[in-house]
Scaffold this active site. Structure first.
Site, PDB file in Angstrom:
ATOM      1  N   GLU A 127       0.835  -1.209   0.000  1.00  0.00           N
ATOM      2  CA  GLU A 127       0.000   0.000   0.000  1.00  0.00           C
ATOM      3  C   GLU A 127       0.867   1.255   0.000  1.00  0.00           C
ATOM      4  OE1 GLU A 127      -2.637   0.316   3.339  1.00  0.00           O
ATOM      5  OE2 GLU A 127      -3.511   2.200   2.619  1.00  0.00           O
ATOM      6  N   SER A 174      -3.465   3.883   6.796  1.00  0.00           N
ATOM      7  CA  SER A 174      -3.441   2.671   5.982  1.00  0.00           C
ATOM      8  C   SER A 174      -4.800   1.993   6.103  1.00  0.00           C
ATOM      9  CB  SER A 174      -2.348   1.732   6.495  1.00  0.00           C
ATOM     10  OG  SER A 174      -2.593   0.428   6.021  1.00  0.00           O
ATOM     11  N   GLU A 227     -12.038  -2.988  19.375  1.00  0.00           N
ATOM     12  CA  GLU A 227     -11.835  -3.171  17.941  1.00  0.00           C
ATOM     13  C   GLU A 227     -12.617  -4.392  17.435  1.00  0.00           C
ATOM     14  OE1 GLU A 227      -7.979  -4.567  16.678  1.00  0.00           O
ATOM     15  OE2 GLU A 227      -7.979  -3.247  14.939  1.00  0.00           O
ATOM     16  N   GLU A 274     -18.030  -3.059  11.714  1.00  0.00           N
ATOM     17  CA  GLU A 274     -17.520  -3.395  10.378  1.00  0.00           C
ATOM     18  C   GLU A 274     -16.648  -4.651  10.380  1.00  0.00           C
ATOM     19  OE1 GLU A 274     -16.827  -0.637  12.097  1.00  0.00           O
ATOM     20  OE2 GLU A 274     -14.750   0.016  11.866  1.00  0.00           O
ATOM     21  N   CYS A 310       3.157  -2.008  21.911  1.00  0.00           N
ATOM     22  CA  CYS A 310       2.259  -3.013  22.505  1.00  0.00           C
ATOM     23  C   CYS A 310       2.828  -3.640  23.773  1.00  0.00           C
ATOM     24  CB  CYS A 310       1.986  -4.113  21.497  1.00  0.00           C
ATOM     25  SG  CYS A 310       1.303  -3.494  19.964  1.00  0.00           S
TER      26      CYS A 310
END
Lengths: 394, 596
Positions: free
Chosen positions: B286, B330, B372, B377, B526
């Site tokens: 990408e 992204s 999330e 979606e 993380c």
């Protein structure tokens, strides 16, 4: 008793000879060092209640190295039973403004703020008019000093100097850790002199008449005069300027109603003095040679025999429970415990010995609270519980 | 700096650097002073007053955390006055605290409980204030439970949200006995700018802020023999989990963790690192596509810099705070969501399973991942892509509940198909890791050569600086990438949302012109996530980062595009990066959100 204990009236603060322009222009031509020395030799101590030597405060800020400094007049007069600053600002505002400008000259500040108690919004128009006139004169004599009013929002804690800075900076009014002190790191992190309204008014007197005139009033360690807000069970409530060092007995002779049971000196955060201690108690700062000496921001509340001291304490603790900023444990939870505790004893849910536990808790609050608010809850609590224990129980 | 201040602590003279607080000085000399509101990550508050100490000659006690030492100071940390006061303060805190310890999620890992235990507070002398208060529990967030009855008002969460994250979702309201930690207009956590990052949980000393746990749901799924339960483990979990189970910070427990998951009864144990490698393929492609569209096609619709999208805390942050910059993100899903979408399609097909019967569980160092997975979606497989998200802490709880002696486990390997990973996938767990992994692959894709850094270690993007910058000059690219010849690829890495804010503001003002930016919501990336073991500190995060990079060094493959299972999935299923299937399963869109 020495003659020092006599009650003597004074008349400086409200004497308005309209000569502030002269006092201002004369004093800004004196050197900062000279003015600081004048203040130091007057032995003026802060009139907000804490009694920090004013000359030293100015000196420390003057010595701090920074391009930006501030002068702040603390007019967040929130102590229950105090109403003198309101009178000063409405009757002799130019004395305060002049003192702020002189302070600016001494420490090197070009900006001053009056932190005005939210409930005193009605003083704002007149005060702004005075500031306009004052700044006009400053311009005439080429003095670069601006004064702004900052309106408080009604929290008692914002009278604490560092909480006041936080509030002015747009933050939640919570006291800071000290050190650093305002003289090096105050409003916006800059060296700041913050004085009570009355303190500033006294510096005007000192700059006008000289330190000696002030020093000659009062007694050792407690020089000068002071405004007292007299309220409660008295035939003549009001504001009186008296020399420091008087005995409470004399005070009660003058202001009591003949049946005075106790006097609360210094508002809710001050001490309660029972009748039996009137004669051994003087009104002034710590350090006197004889008897007990009580400092005060000027609040004098008289109670006669019709008053329940339980109700008085209950009222004070309600006030602290609500007005604690809530950040530090001893003050936030301590106030709740003291309040709930005396009620429980009164109702018989806790035994009388629980009062001793509460007295020790009050002592812990005094030792460990972050700021003056939590530290001074013990003053009224302990003095009332110790002197009127039976009224707490029965 | 010269050691030039002498003080005595409990009669022992010590020399310390000027500016040292009493607390630090004491710790340096082996004297422990208890604290609650103090945290190494945060500014000093001095509001709990547990750390009070006596300075000889002063009537009042002083907060050790907030008081700098002065020459000649005589400090007592255990005098009778200190002990009595400290005990009082702990008793006061307990009187206002819902001390229902056995029913508390933080039972056993609570700083207040520990203090109460040390000081042997056996009686309830003061009046219990809890019944008089109208405490509420906010359970509306899919990530965070906020229970005001457990709160001790130390404001660590408030300072975390402001200083580390710059989000300010939590704040102090009211005063006196009404003072509380709350949100804007006292809305629910789900209804404000909260990014679900969970840093408040990591910094909370009590059970006032905890993750919403899905432990029982996962046990139920495992017990249900009609369901096929797959589990994925995020890169940072393997360097954190050990801390909950008796290991020192910085211990790598990958093999033991896999073994434990198999013993817990998961049907397949696979690795989020696999989809991390896959993310690199998609995101790297990408990036190169975007560069081509901008540099060659002059397409003004395509936005640079491109920002990474792996961190769901960061995603929610940008949706709230910079909604006009969403097309810089992204479109790649996070590795967790890629895994979820593939588990119920690719994996189901390969194993001949009914996707409806698959339960997809993920073990994450993160609480924002719970949110999330819950996004509407995230149903591209036709089902909810990830069913349950557990934090590292929740996994540790399950391991303990199952009676597994973690220390004694033999190392095991991940299951095949989506269990293979490279070092590039592992370093996703540390700040700068996604950037490093992307550069390793993209540079090689473009030039046919390794990135010009020794041993593939791109040092400028490593470490704990809040904002890191690196640039890679592309020279002699392969023919199809000729347009990139001489281009200096400018990259930045930000971790902790307060640093993300700095970078975003510099982009908005035009001060900086990056091509590619890695954003991680949590300090350290993380490995410092809101679902990681408590406590956290800069030192602990540094050790976890060392472990991550050691894990990378130890891998035979360290570039995502060499992952054989990644090669296989493109051959068998996805066709090519940014292909049609990828678009359907691995990419997503974002939602502009309001601040208030």
């Amino acid at each position: 008793m020495t003659t020092n204990y006599q009650l003597k009236r004074a008349d400086f603060i409200f004497k308005n000879e309209n000569d502030w322009e002269e006092v201002l222009s004369k004093n800004i031509n004196r050197s900062p060092q000279e003015l600081i020395n004048e203040l130091i030799s007057s032995e003026l101590k802060g009139r907000g209640g804490a009694g920090f030597p004013t000359g030293l405060k100015w000196k420390l800020s003057a010595e701090a190295v920074d391009e930006t400094k501030y002068v702040i007049c603390n007019a967040d007069e929130g102590e229950p039973g105090t109403f003198k600053d309101r009178e000063i600002l409405s009757r002799v505002p130019f004395k305060v403004l002049t003192a702020m400008a002189v302070c600016g000259h001494v420490i090197g500040a070009k900006e001053g703020y009056i932190y005005l108690r939210g409930e005193y919004f009605f003083l704002q128009p007149e005060l702004n008019k005075a500031i306009g006139e004052f700044e006009y004169y400053c311009k005439e004599i080429n003095l670069d000093f601006k004064i702004r009013i900052f309106m408080g929002s009604g929290a008692y804690i914002c009278g604490e100097e560092t909480a006041l800075f936080e509030s002015m900076e747009g933050k939640r009014g919570e006291p800071r850790n000290k050190p650093p002190y305002p003289s090096s790191c105050g409003y916006m992190g800059k060296p700041t002199v913050i004085n009570n309204v009355e303190t500033l008014a006294h510096t005007f007197t000192i700059f006008k008449y000289g330190a000696k005139r002030f020093y000659d009033l009062g007694v050792q360690y407690s020089r000068g005069s002071k405004l007292f807000s007299v309220s409660g069970d008295t035939p003549k409530p009001g504001i009186y300027e008296l020399e420091l060092g008087m005995s409470l007995a004399d005070f009660v002779d003058e202001f009591g109603d003949g049946d005075t049971k106790a006097v609360q000196v210094g508002g809710a955060s001050g001490f309660l003095v029972p009748r039996k201690r009137f004669s051994e108690t003087a009104i002034g700062f710590q350090g006197k040679l004889t008897g007990i000496s009580l400092p005060t921001g000027g609040s004098m509340m008289l109670f006669n025999s019709s008053r329940s001291m339980f109700n008085v304490l209950d009222n004070y603790l309600e006030f602290f429970r609500e007005e604690s900023c809530g950040q530090c444990t001893p003050c936030r939870v301590g106030c709740q415990q003291l309040l709930k505790g005396i009620k429980a004893v009164k109702r018989g849910e806790k035994n009388a010995q629980y009062l001793d536990k509460l007295l020790r808790l009050a002592e812990t609050m005094q030792y460990t609270a972050k700021c003056g608010l939590g530290q001074s809850v013990a003053n009224s609590f302990s003095s009332i519980v110790e002197n009127f224990r039976e009224e707490m129980i029965y | 700096m010269a050691k030039n201040i002498k003080i005595t602590i409990n009669g022992v003279t010590v020399e310390i650097e000027p500016g040292t607080t009493i607390l630090e000085a004491a710790r340096q000399t082996g004297v422990i002073i208890p604290t609650l509101c103090y945290h190494k990550d945060l500014c000093v508050a001095g509001n709990c007053r547990v750390c009070v100490t006596e300075i000889v000659g002063q009537k009042r006690l002083t907060a050790a955390c907030a008081t700098p030492c002065e020459e000649g100071m005589e400090v007592l940390t255990n005098s009778l006055k200190v002990r009595n006061s400290r005990k009082h303060i702990i008793e006061l805190l307990l009187s206002e605290h819902n001390a229902d310890c056995t029913r508390c999620y933080k039972n056993g890992n609570c700083e207040l409980q520990l203090l109460a235990s040390e000081y042997k507070i056996m009686t309830q002398d003061f009046i219990r204030l809890v019944p008089f208060k109208k405490y509420s529990i906010d359970m509306f967030s899919p990530s965070i439970i906020k229970d005001d009855s457990k709160c001790i008002r130390c404001q660590r969460c408030v300072r975390t949200c402001a200083e580390l994250q710059g989000v300010n979702a939590l704040t102090v309201a009211h005063k006196g006995d009404q003072m509380k930690i709350t949100t804007f207009f006292e809305k629910t956590m789900n209804d404000v700018v909260c990014t679900n990052c969970g840093q408040c949980i990591n910094h909370c000393p009590t059970g006032a802020l905890v993750e919403k746990n899905y432990i029982e749901e996962v046990w139920d799924a495992i017990a249900d023999k009609t369901r096929h339960v797959v589990v994925q483990t995020a890169p940072a979990v393997r360097v954190g989990l050990g801390e909950e189970l008796g290991f020192e910070p910085g211990s790598r427990v990958t093999g033991k963790m896999v073994a434990a998951l198999k013993r817990l009864g998961f049907d397949a144990v696979m690795d989020t690192d696999f989809t991390a490698d896959l993310t690199i393929m998609e995101e790297g492609t990408e990036l190169l596509t975007r560069l081509k569209k901008v540099l060659v096609d002059r397409d003004e619709e395509v936005k640079l810099p491109m920002a990474t999208s792996c961190s769901p805390g960061w995603i929610k942050y940008i949706e709230h705070m910079y909604p006009d910059y969403l097309d810089h993100l992204s479109t790649c899903k996070s590795p967790q969501q890629m895994f979820g979408a593939l588990a119920k399609t690719y994996y189901a097909k390969a194993r001949n399973l009914d996707p409806e019967k698959i339960v997809s569980v993920s073990i994450m160092p993160c609480t924002a991942k719970k949110f999330e997975a819950n996004r509407p979606e995230m149903h591209d497989s036709g089902y909810r892509d990830v069913d349950y998200v557990l934090t590292t802490r929740e996994l540790a709880i399950m391991i303990k509940q199952a009676g597994i002696d973690f220390m004694k486990l033999e190392d095991m390997h991940y299951d095949r198909l989506m269990g293979e990973s490279t070092g590039a996938g592992v370093i996703f767990g540390a700040t700068g890791g996604v950037m490093e992994a992307a550069l390793r692959t993209a540079y090689e894709l473009v030039t046919g050569r390794d990135v010009p850094f020794e041993n593939l270690n791109i040092a400028p993007v490593r470490g704990m600086d809040g904002v890191k910058e690196a640039s890679v000059k592309i020279e002699n690219p392969l023919k199809e990438w000729a347009f990139l010849d001489g281009v200096e690829l400018k990259c930045a890495v930000a971790h902790g949302l307060v640093n993300a804010k700095k970078v975003m503001d510099s982009i908005r003002s035009g001060e900086t012109s990056y091509h590619f930016i890695e954003f991680m919501a949590c300090p350290g990336g993380c490995l410092g996530g809101g679902g990681q073991p408590i406590p956290t500190s800069p030192e602990i995060r540094r050790k976890r980062a060392e472990a991550i990079y050691a894990e990378d060094e130890g891998m035979p493959l360290r570039k995502s595009h060499l992952n054989p299972e990644v090669i296989k999935i493109y051959k068998d299923f996805l066709d090519k990066p940014l292909g049609e299937k990828s678009h359907q399963l691995l990419h997503t869109k974002y939602t502009a959100r309001e601040r208030f």
